[in-house]
Motif scaffolding. Sequence first.
Motif, PDB file in Angstrom:
ATOM      1  N   THR A 136      65.661  44.045 -26.408  1.00 34.34           N
ATOM      2  CA  THR A 136      66.248  43.612 -27.630  1.00 34.34           C
ATOM      3  C   THR A 136      65.318  43.069 -28.716  1.00 34.34           C
ATOM      4  N   THR A 137      65.828  42.296 -29.670  1.00 32.60           N
ATOM      5  CA  THR A 137      64.849  41.847 -30.638  1.00 32.60           C
ATOM      6  C   THR A 137      63.990  40.843 -30.223  1.00 32.60           C
ATOM      7  N   PRO A 138      62.887  40.624 -30.717  1.00 27.91           N
ATOM      8  CA  PRO A 138      61.996  39.567 -30.445  1.00 27.91           C
ATOM      9  C   PRO A 138      62.588  38.217 -30.534  1.00 27.91           C
ATOM     10  N   SER A 139      63.017  37.831 -31.817  1.00 29.73           N
ATOM     11  CA  SER A 139      63.769  36.475 -31.886  1.00 29.73           C
ATOM     12  C   SER A 139      64.652  36.166 -30.807  1.00 29.73           C
ATOM     13  N   ARG A 140      65.437  36.954 -30.371  1.00 31.12           N
ATOM     14  CA  ARG A 140      66.436  36.678 -29.287  1.00 31.12           C
ATOM     15  C   ARG A 140      65.847  36.416 -28.002  1.00 31.12           C
ATOM     16  N   VAL A 141      64.739  36.928 -27.846  1.00 31.46           N
ATOM     17  CA  VAL A 141      63.771  36.852 -26.745  1.00 31.46           C
ATOM     18  C   VAL A 141      62.896  35.412 -26.653  1.00 31.46           C
ATOM     19  N   ALA A 142      62.418  35.312 -27.699  1.00 31.90           N
ATOM     20  CA  ALA A 142      61.785  34.102 -28.190  1.00 31.90           C
ATOM     21  C   ALA A 142      62.535  32.862 -27.924  1.00 31.90           C
TER      22      ALA A 142
ATOM     23  N   GLN B 296      58.466  28.479 -31.615  1.00 32.17           N
ATOM     24  CA  GLN B 296      58.026  29.770 -31.455  1.00 32.17           C
ATOM     25  C   GLN B 296      59.419  30.627 -31.759  1.00 32.17           C
ATOM     26  N   PRO B 297      60.568  30.327 -31.594  1.00 30.97           N
ATOM     27  CA  PRO B 297      61.670  31.216 -31.932  1.00 30.97           C
ATOM     28  C   PRO B 297      61.851  31.518 -33.480  1.00 30.97           C
ATOM     29  N   LEU B 298      61.488  30.298 -34.094  1.00 31.16           N
ATOM     30  CA  LEU B 298      61.594  30.516 -35.739  1.00 31.16           C
ATOM     31  C   LEU B 298      60.405  31.322 -36.137  1.00 31.16           C
ATOM     32  N   VAL B 299      59.140  30.986 -35.397  1.00 30.50           N
ATOM     33  CA  VAL B 299      58.033  31.780 -36.028  1.00 30.50           C
ATOM     34  C   VAL B 299      57.967  33.241 -35.895  1.00 30.50           C
ATOM     35  N   THR B 300      58.587  33.484 -34.514  1.00 32.61           N
ATOM     36  CA  THR B 300      58.847  34.938 -34.148  1.00 32.61           C
ATOM     37  C   THR B 300      59.944  35.574 -35.012  1.00 32.61           C
ATOM     38  N   LEU B 301      60.990  34.902 -35.457  1.00 37.81           N
ATOM     39  CA  LEU B 301      61.860  35.399 -36.376  1.00 37.81           C
ATOM     40  C   LEU B 301      61.309  35.705 -37.809  1.00 37.81           C
TER      41      LEU B 301
ATOM     42  N   ARG C 212      61.311  44.401 -38.367  1.00 29.86           N
ATOM     43  CA  ARG C 212      61.924  44.460 -37.085  1.00 29.86           C
ATOM     44  C   ARG C 212      63.202  43.709 -36.906  1.00 29.86           C
ATOM     45  N   GLU C 213      63.595  42.761 -38.024  1.00 27.31           N
ATOM     46  CA  GLU C 213      64.843  42.184 -37.673  1.00 27.31           C
ATOM     47  C   GLU C 213      65.070  41.801 -39.229  1.00 27.31           C
ATOM     48  N   ARG C 214      66.467  41.501 -39.283  1.00 25.70           N
ATOM     49  CA  ARG C 214      67.138  40.869 -40.344  1.00 25.70           C
ATOM     50  C   ARG C 214      67.508  39.526 -40.250  1.00 25.70           C
ATOM     51  N   LEU C 215      67.026  38.813 -41.397  1.00 20.53           N
ATOM     52  CA  LEU C 215      67.190  37.178 -41.333  1.00 20.53           C
ATOM     53  C   LEU C 215      68.657  37.039 -41.347  1.00 20.53           C
ATOM     54  N   THR C 216      69.432  36.296 -40.425  1.00 22.60           N
ATOM     55  CA  THR C 216      70.770  35.978 -40.560  1.00 22.60           C
ATOM     56  C   THR C 216      71.024  34.382 -40.305  1.00 22.60           C
ATOM     57  N   VAL C 217      72.209  33.910 -40.907  1.00 21.12           N
ATOM     58  CA  VAL C 217      72.399  32.520 -40.434  1.00 21.12           C
ATOM     59  C   VAL C 217      72.361  32.106 -38.859  1.00 21.12           C
ATOM     60  N   ALA C 218      73.154  32.991 -38.391  1.00 23.38           N
ATOM     61  CA  ALA C 218      72.921  32.829 -36.898  1.00 23.38           C
ATOM     62  C   ALA C 218      71.671  32.369 -36.299  1.00 23.38           C
ATOM     63  N   LYS C 219      71.028  33.590 -36.497  1.00 22.42           N
ATOM     64  CA  LYS C 219      69.424  33.522 -35.737  1.00 22.42           C
ATOM     65  C   LYS C 219      68.555  32.199 -36.401  1.00 22.42           C
ATOM     66  N   LEU C 220      68.943  31.654 -37.652  1.00 28.26           N
ATOM     67  CA  LEU C 220      68.139  30.708 -38.267  1.00 28.26           C
ATOM     68  C   LEU C 220      68.934  29.306 -37.584  1.00 28.26           C
ATOM     69  N   ALA C 221      70.149  29.372 -37.491  1.00 27.84           N
ATOM     70  CA  ALA C 221      70.777  28.207 -36.887  1.00 27.84           C
ATOM     71  C   ALA C 221      70.346  28.117 -35.460  1.00 27.84           C
ATOM     72  N   GLY C 222      70.371  29.064 -34.559  1.00 35.24           N
ATOM     73  CA  GLY C 222      69.932  28.952 -33.218  1.00 35.24           C
ATOM     74  C   GLY C 222      68.940  28.573 -33.000  1.00 35.24           C
ATOM     75  N   GLY C 223      67.725  28.977 -33.837  1.00 29.76           N
ATOM     76  CA  GLY C 223      66.379  28.595 -33.961  1.00 29.76           C
ATOM     77  C   GLY C 223      66.191  26.868 -33.946  1.00 29.76           C
TER      78      GLY C 223
ATOM     79  N   ALA D 250      59.178  38.973 -37.445  1.00 25.69           N
ATOM     80  CA  ALA D 250      59.786  40.022 -37.272  1.00 25.69           C
ATOM     81  C   ALA D 250      60.521  40.380 -38.560  1.00 25.69           C
ATOM     82  N   VAL D 251      61.011  39.516 -39.263  1.00 23.70           N
ATOM     83  CA  VAL D 251      61.783  39.838 -40.585  1.00 23.70           C
ATOM     84  C   VAL D 251      60.493  40.386 -41.701  1.00 23.70           C
ATOM     85  N   ILE D 252      59.291  39.799 -41.725  1.00 25.00           N
ATOM     86  CA  ILE D 252      58.046  40.247 -42.389  1.00 25.00           C
ATOM     87  C   ILE D 252      57.562  41.819 -42.056  1.00 25.00           C
ATOM     88  N   ALA D 253      57.805  41.959 -40.930  1.00 23.81           N
ATOM     89  CA  ALA D 253      57.579  43.337 -40.055  1.00 23.81           C
ATOM     90  C   ALA D 253      58.691  44.392 -40.324  1.00 23.81           C
TER      91      ALA D 253
END
Length: 304
Positions: free
Chosen positions: A243-249, A106-111, A119-130, A114-117
Amino acid sequence: MKGLPPALLAVGAAGLSSFLGGSAIVATRFVVPEAGVLPVVFLRFAGASLLMLAFTLPRAGLPVKGADMPALVGLGLVQFALFPWLFTSSLALIPAARAALVLSTQPLVTLAFAVIAGRERLTVAKLAGGLLALAAVGFALSDRLSDAGLHAWRGDAYMFGAVVSGSLYNVASSFALRRHRARVAGAVMVPVGAVAAGVALLWQGEAGTISQISATGWLALAYLMSLGGAVTFFLWIWALEHTTPSRVALAVTLNPVSAAILGAAVLAEPLGWRLVVGLAGIVAALVVVNWHVIAAGLRNRPGG
């Protein structure tokens, strides 16, 4: 807690919500043999709704404009009706560990949503965290993954449907919460789920099993309505507000691990070292994704 960045507090709220969600899984497994899945889901949502309304109405009422109500009702149907149905349908077909692993995407799908909408920017940290959190859950539960049979793909499909619905909710509600505070939005969305569960309960004719619940079962339900229901739901919605959806997810990956740990404590289920390592990996993933927020908080501390 004073002085911490709101985004970091929101991540903590999401983590606590997910931990309580894991405890709710344990409580649900305790009472479901007495009453069945649908009655327990209905009672949990109905009790949580009453608590959230009691908390909200005396303070702020429900100042929701008529034009906004359909969006909140739709979000309530997605998160508190469709998601639980898909989640439960999956667990009826595949082992809990396998379902938890699918849920941890779910974190990766939410990210992605969120990028498509925008709402967020895709970053290496977010992708690596997921990816790290997904790997940590997989490692923690790897000794519990078993062959689910020829039709396991159906259970996987149901759970991935839950992932998609939950991810859509995370992103869409983050927009809705710009107009309404968490307690107001929650006091609309959670009762929508309760009504939907009640209609399904009557449709299936399972309401009679409620009378079979024991005193200890009602204690478990009281927990599911309060800490495992109203508090859990409010914390998640509040986190999405701040906060942003991906951080919550990302915090959802704590759910299966906490359920396994609490299951060992309450239901005497086996507790392996893999769960401890997996929990450490999930915490590491949360730190990776939120490191710049943590660093900013440390820099802004008095005397820092």
